[in-house]
Design a protein around this motif. Sequence first.
Motif, short mmCIF file in Angstrom:
data_model
loop_
_atom_site.label_atom_id
_atom_site.label_comp_id
_atom_site.label_asym_id
_atom_site.label_seq_id
_atom_site.Cartn_x
_atom_site.Cartn_y
_atom_site.Cartn_z
N PRO A 1 -4.98 5.78 1.14
CA PRO A 1 -4.63 4.37 0.92
C PRO A 1 -4.97 3.49 2.12
O PRO A 1 -5.13 2.28 1.98
CB PRO A 1 -3.12 4.42 0.67
CG PRO A 1 -2.66 5.66 1.35
CD PRO A 1 -3.78 6.65 1.18
N LEU B 1 0.82 -1.21 0.00
CA LEU B 1 0.00 0.00 0.00
C LEU B 1 0.86 1.27 0.00
O LEU B 1 0.41 2.31 -0.46
CB LEU B 1 -0.95 0.01 1.20
CG LEU B 1 -1.99 -1.11 1.26
CD1 LEU B 1 -2.89 -0.95 2.47
CD2 LEU B 1 -2.82 -1.16 -0.03
N LEU C 1 1.45 3.04 -3.37
CA LEU C 1 0.34 3.71 -4.04
C LEU C 1 0.38 5.22 -3.81
O LEU C 1 0.38 5.68 -2.67
CB LEU C 1 -1.00 3.16 -3.53
CG LEU C 1 -1.25 1.66 -3.72
CD1 LEU C 1 -2.55 1.28 -3.04
CD2 LEU C 1 -1.28 1.32 -5.20
N ILE D 1 -1.95 7.70 -3.92
CA ILE D 1 -3.39 7.70 -4.01
C ILE D 1 -3.98 8.30 -2.73
O ILE D 1 -3.35 8.24 -1.67
CB ILE D 1 -3.89 6.25 -4.23
CG1 ILE D 1 -5.33 6.20 -4.69
CG2 ILE D 1 -3.68 5.41 -2.99
CD1 ILE D 1 -5.78 4.79 -5.08
#
Length: 234
Positions: free
Chosen positions: A91, A83, A86, A88
């Motif tokens: 997460p 994770l 990522l 993003i």
Amino acid sequence: MRLDKFICESTSLTRSLAKKALHRGEVCCNGEVVKDSSFKVTPDMHITLDGETLSLIGLRYLMMHKPEGIICSTQDEEYQCVLSLLDIEKPELLHIAGRLDVDTTGLVLITDDGQWSHQITSPKKACGKRYRVTVADPLSPELVAQFAQGVQLNGEDGLTRPAKLEIQSSHEALLTIMEGKYHQVKRMFGAVGNKVVGLHREAVGPLELDADLQPGEWRYLTDAEVEAVRQGRS
């Protein structure tokens, strides 16, 4: 949805920070300041925080080419978690649908949709996972029938579910299993007197690892890919 919850799910703010922003008059609904944290947000409303439009992240579905040396858990201080690769929003809301060992590479599916990931991880769904396996000793053709019947794992009652073994060369095979017992692939080959020295997951159910993804890279699934898992296609 309550306004304070809407703010939390569309930003990185905690509930307490969201309430403070509301009290400071930084949140507007359709151009009007709203300070009530219990205010009900409907889909047609335009919500802003300090002038910036807010929108819910929504459900997300990703595939990653997991590299070696990366774990699929956040409970380990020695190794980096997938994770963390990522870039993003939020997460921490995501989870991994079917983990891989630290030394195993290949397809990892990541989502925040629990029902969708259940289609992959539940033994009742019999979602096939295909691995490319490299072993230390030559593979015997008799293993194809043995794996199809099921293998007795050390410490387990009964046999594994029937698995499909496709021998590619003297030391390499494709193995599709319909369950996900702890270290199952390694234990299956160990049960027949061989040792796995390389393991790479190529497919989960209907989803194949994107050949364009390099180790550590990821992409969002297409709508068709998401739906294929939801429908249990193979």
